[in-house]
Every structure is written in structure tokens, then in C-alpha cells.
Design an enzyme around this catalytic site. Structure first.
Site, short mmCIF file in Angstrom:
data_model
loop_
_atom_site.label_atom_id
_atom_site.label_comp_id
_atom_site.label_asym_id
_atom_site.label_seq_id
_atom_site.Cartn_x
_atom_site.Cartn_y
_atom_site.Cartn_z
N GLU A 103 0.83 -1.22 0.00
CA GLU A 103 0.00 0.00 0.00
C GLU A 103 0.85 1.26 0.00
OE1 GLU A 103 -2.67 -0.17 3.29
OE2 GLU A 103 -3.58 -2.04 2.59
N CYS A 132 2.99 8.21 2.09
CA CYS A 132 3.39 7.19 3.05
C CYS A 132 3.66 5.91 2.27
CB CYS A 132 2.25 6.99 4.05
SG CYS A 132 2.57 5.70 5.25
N CYS A 146 4.80 -7.66 7.41
CA CYS A 146 5.72 -7.21 8.45
C CYS A 146 5.87 -8.33 9.47
CB CYS A 146 5.19 -5.95 9.13
SG CYS A 146 6.35 -5.20 10.29
N CYS A 196 3.00 -6.01 15.73
CA CYS A 196 2.50 -5.06 16.72
C CYS A 196 0.99 -5.27 16.85
CB CYS A 196 2.82 -3.62 16.31
SG CYS A 196 4.60 -3.33 16.20
N CYS A 244 -3.38 1.23 8.24
CA CYS A 244 -2.29 0.65 7.47
C CYS A 244 -2.51 -0.85 7.30
CB CYS A 244 -0.99 0.91 8.22
SG CYS A 244 0.41 0.14 7.47
N1 SAH Z 1 7.67 -0.50 11.37
C1 SAH Z 1 7.72 0.93 11.33
C2 SAH Z 1 6.90 1.50 10.21
C3 SAH Z 1 5.46 1.01 10.24
S1 SAH Z 1 4.39 2.30 10.45
C4 SAH Z 1 7.28 1.50 12.66
O1 SAH Z 1 6.83 0.74 13.51
O2 SAH Z 1 7.42 2.70 12.86
C5 SAH Z 1 4.03 2.29 12.10
C6 SAH Z 1 3.09 3.44 12.39
O3 SAH Z 1 1.82 3.18 11.82
C7 SAH Z 1 2.87 3.54 13.86
O4 SAH Z 1 3.76 4.39 14.48
C8 SAH Z 1 1.51 4.12 13.90
O5 SAH Z 1 1.66 5.50 13.87
C9 SAH Z 1 0.85 3.72 12.63
N2 SAH Z 1 -0.24 2.75 12.79
C10 SAH Z 1 -0.24 1.43 12.51
N3 SAH Z 1 -1.46 0.90 12.76
C11 SAH Z 1 -2.22 1.91 13.20
C12 SAH Z 1 -3.57 2.00 13.60
N4 SAH Z 1 -4.39 0.95 13.58
N5 SAH Z 1 -4.04 3.21 14.00
C13 SAH Z 1 -3.22 4.29 13.99
N6 SAH Z 1 -1.94 4.27 13.61
C14 SAH Z 1 -1.45 3.09 13.22
#
Ligand code: SAH
Length: 375
Positions: free
Chosen positions: A99, A112, A119, A123, A342
Site C-alpha cells: 500500500e 506514506c 511485516c 505489533c 495501514c
Molecule cells: N515498522 C515501522 C513502520 C510502520 S508504520 C514502525 O513501527 O514505525 C508504524 C506506524 O503506523 C505507527 O507508528 C503508527 O503511527 C501507525 N499505525 C499502525 N497501525 C495503526 C492504527 N491501527 N491506528 C493508527 N496508527 C497506526
């Protein structure tokens, strides 16, 4: 030359560093300025075919065409939100999908981009994390997202001013391709994203942080989400490896340029990390680190275990940080009507079976072990 030589075949034109492109052009008996012309066609004029590069000699264009495959990913789906947010689901040559999102603002446009298909970090609040890891993106696949999206955005009369590596994947588990792509994005005679216009976001792969400063010198964002180990261990399992204390130490030691700050991403999750106590502990964690905190209300997705806090709670959290002299921005949620979380588009595309296959894929368990040292 080493770049070009070490590229796995076939060579992609957007996978070449400026030096490698020059070497290639020279090895064909062309003048070196042809490399600059080619570079500008790709990165300033955003050409989508060699054919379109009208001031290059026909024979040279033909040779490019015969030697190098097309460099742009295929658009599998495109969505535009009522608030102007755009999202592309892009298909790569082996069928993987990633994406790319464009978030327009009054005077800027942020792109972005993804650095991996899937991944490995898992998380718990992140939709991509649920899908497992498929593979690293190559340099040309990372650059290709920017070229494709920027070209579409500009054709619609808008601008892309910033790029954030904050889409799918962990950029610091794909350093070689990410740094190579970053150098192309930052090249002053090409896409020309300055060091303040490019941001690399990491969940906190501590040993690789100094390389971000050394290789790119762009903005560094770290996904924090909690400063309590027992909470962050769940939200960001990678925390079990380095811990909050290790993260703070690494941030204090990070070689920031003058007048720069570390950006901290903090997704606000109702009842999990959004209390006044959490805010005060965060202030303690940030002490002595030039910081900017991005507070992001959780973006819910189907089946997620978390909720977005009330606006009042989020504002209160922000106010506590501000009272303590911290720079804290509360992001508004964008693109909610087009599956903005995301990984959501990609997740919808993958059937349950394919998701299982990812998990069984050779090497996946090793990657998880290596990255998060589960238990
Ligand atoms: N692995 C890297 C890049 C991935 S983006 C990292 O962890 O920074 C990670 C970011 O996506 C997080 O910091 C958060 O800001 C955002 N993110 C992911 N899932 C989300 C969700 N469900 N709601 C809001 N922000 C989210």
C-alpha cells in the site's frame, strides 16, 4: 559499478544509484551526460516509459527498452477518500501487494510508502502486523511507489512535498534497499526530497539507528506507544528485545543534527496508554531528548482489540505534554472511509488461506525469532 554488478538480474532502472546508472551508460559507449538525462526523465519529469524520453537518441532508447524491464508497479486498486486522502494498492511482479497512501494538507502532501510486503513485527494494534511477513521490497519497488504516486498526484494539480517510510514493514529490517532508495529520493537533481522532507519510521531497531543518521540524515521517527515495558511489550513485541531503557539510551545517543528532533509516534489506545499518568511518564522518558510527539488516535480495523479514545482524553493527554514544554501534535484521523488503517486494503485482499501460507513460509519463524526473541 559495484551497485550495478551486485543487483540481482534483471536490472531495474529505478534500482540503480546515480553512479551505477552512469557506469551502465558508459559501458554502452554513451556519453556520461546521457545518465543525467535519463535520471531527469525518471525523477524530474516522471516519465513512465523509455519511449517518452524524446531527447534521447533512438538507438539508446531502444537499448534501454530491450535491456531494462518496466519500472512501475501495477495499480491493483485505487481509492480516494472524501477528505482527499488517496490510497493505492500496488501489485509487484511476483503478485505481492503493498500500500501507498497520499495525505494532502493545505500546503503540503505527504506520501506514506511501504518498505516490506507484510511485516514480521506483529505489533498488536497494527493491521499489517496480523498478516505476517512476506518479503523485503527491493530498492526499485520502494522508489517505484514514489514515482507512481507523485506522477498521479501532480497530474491532478497537487504536490507531494514529503515522504514518510511509515507504511507496511519495518524499514530497518531492510536497510540495504531502504538506504539505496532513500538516496535516490534525496538526490538533489532528481526527486529532491531534502533531509527534512523524508522520514524513516522504525519500531525501534536500536543497533541500526546510527545508520539512519550516517546513511541518510533524514528525519527519524520512532514508534513508541508506551514507556512502560509491560505495555510496550504487548503493543510492540520488539520491545522485549531492547526494552524502554535501551530505547531511551539509544535516543539520547542518537547523533541528531542541529535544530532537529526525534519524532515519536504514539498511537492513543483507549484505556491502554492514554491516561494522565501515561502522559507524565512519557514526559519523564523524553527528558533531555529533543523531541516532537505525534499523537495518533487509533484507527480501528475489523477484528481489532483496541478502541480510539474520546477526543477529550486525547486533547487532555496533549495538553499535559504541552504544559511540560513538549511539542505534541494531535493528528486527525484521515481517510477513514477508504480503509485508512495501514494494511487494511491488503488484508482484505488476502484470503485466510494466503495468510496462513505467509506464516508457514520458509524463514518466517526465524525472522520472528530473530526480531522479537519471543519468550
Ligand atoms: N515498522 C515501522 C513502520 C510502520 S508504520 C514502525 O513501527 O514505525 C508504524 C506506524 O503506523 C505507527 O507508528 C503508527 O503511527 C501507525 N499505525 C499502525 N497501525 C495503526 C492504527 N491501527 N491506528 C493508527 N496508527 C497506526
Amino acid at each position: 559499478m559495484s551497485d550495478a554488478a551486485s543487483q540481482s538480474t534483471p536490472l531495474y532502472v529505478t534500482g540503480l544509484s546515480r553512479e551505477a546508472m552512469t557506469q551502465l551508460v558508459l559501458s554502452w559507449g554513451e556519453k556520461p551526460y546521457r545518465a543525467q538525462q535519463l535520471w531527469s526523465w525518471l525523477y524530474v519529469r516522471l516519465a513512465n516509459s523509455f519511449e517518452a524520453m524524446s531527447d534521447l537518441p533512438k538507438g539508446f532508447r531502444q537499448r534501454l527498452q530491450e535491456t531494462l524491464p518496466p519500472w512501475l508497479p501495477t495499480i491493483r486498486e485505487y481509492h480516494r477518500s472524501a477528505d482527499g486522502t488517496e490510497k493505492w494498492l500496488l501489485q509487484l511482479e511476483d503478485g505481492q501487494v503493498v500500500e501507498t497512501v497520499h495525505i494532502p494538507d493545505e500546503e503540503r502532501g505527504t506520501l506514506c510508502i511501504s518498505t516490506q510486503a507484510g511485516c514480521a513485527l506483529a505489533c498488536s494494534f497494527c493491521h499489517t502486523g496480523r498478516q505476517g511477513f512476506a518479503r523485503n521490497l527491493t530498492c526499485h519497488e520502494i522508489v517505484g511507489q514514489v514515482v507512481l504516486a507523485r506522477s498521479a498526484v501532480e497530474a491532478a494539480g497537487r504536490k507531494v512535498t514529503n515522504v514518510v517510510m511509515m507504511g507496511m514493514g519495518e524499514p530497518l529490517y531492510n536497510c540495504e534497499a531502504v538506504f539505496a532508495a532513500g538516496r535516490i529520493l534525496m538526490d538533489a537533481n532528481g526527486l529532491a526530497f531534502g533531509s527534512r522532507k523524508l522520514t524513516l519510521s522504525t519500531a525501534g531497531v536500536i543497533p541500526r539507528l546510527p545508520e539512519v543518521a550516517r546513511e541518510l540524515g533524514c528525519n527519524l521517527a520512532i514508534s513508541l506507544h508506551s514507556v512502560r515495558d509491560e505495555v510496550r511489550n504487548v503493543l510492540v513485541p520488539l520491545n522485549r528485545k531492547y526494552g524502554i531503557a535501551g530505547l531511551r539510551k539509544a535516543a539520547l545517543a542518537y547523533p541528531l543534527k542541529a535544530n532537529r528532533r526525534i519524532f515519536w509516534e504514539y498511537v492513543l489506545l483507549k484505556g491502554v496508554n492514554d491516561s494522565a499518568r501515561d502522559a507524565r511518564e512519557l514526559i519523564g522518558f523524553l527528558h533531555g531528548i529533543p523531541s516532537k510527539v505525534n499523537l495518533i488516535p487509533f484507527n480501528p480495523w475489523p477484528g481489532s482489540d483496541y478502541q480510539q479514545p474520546e477526543m477529550e482524553t486525547a486533547l487532555h493527554f496533549q495538553e499535559i505534554l504541552r504544559q511540560a514544554g513538549q511539542v505534541a501534535i494531535l493528528r486527525d484521523s484521515r481517510g477513514g472511509d477508504i480503509a485508512a488503517a495501514c494494511g487494511q486494503l491488503r488484508g482484505a485482499l488476502l484470503g485466510a488461506k494466503q495468510r496462513r501460507d505467509f506464516n508457514l513460509q520458509e524463514g518466517f519463524q526465524d525472522i520472528v525469532q530473530e526480531t522479537v526473541q519471543v519468550e
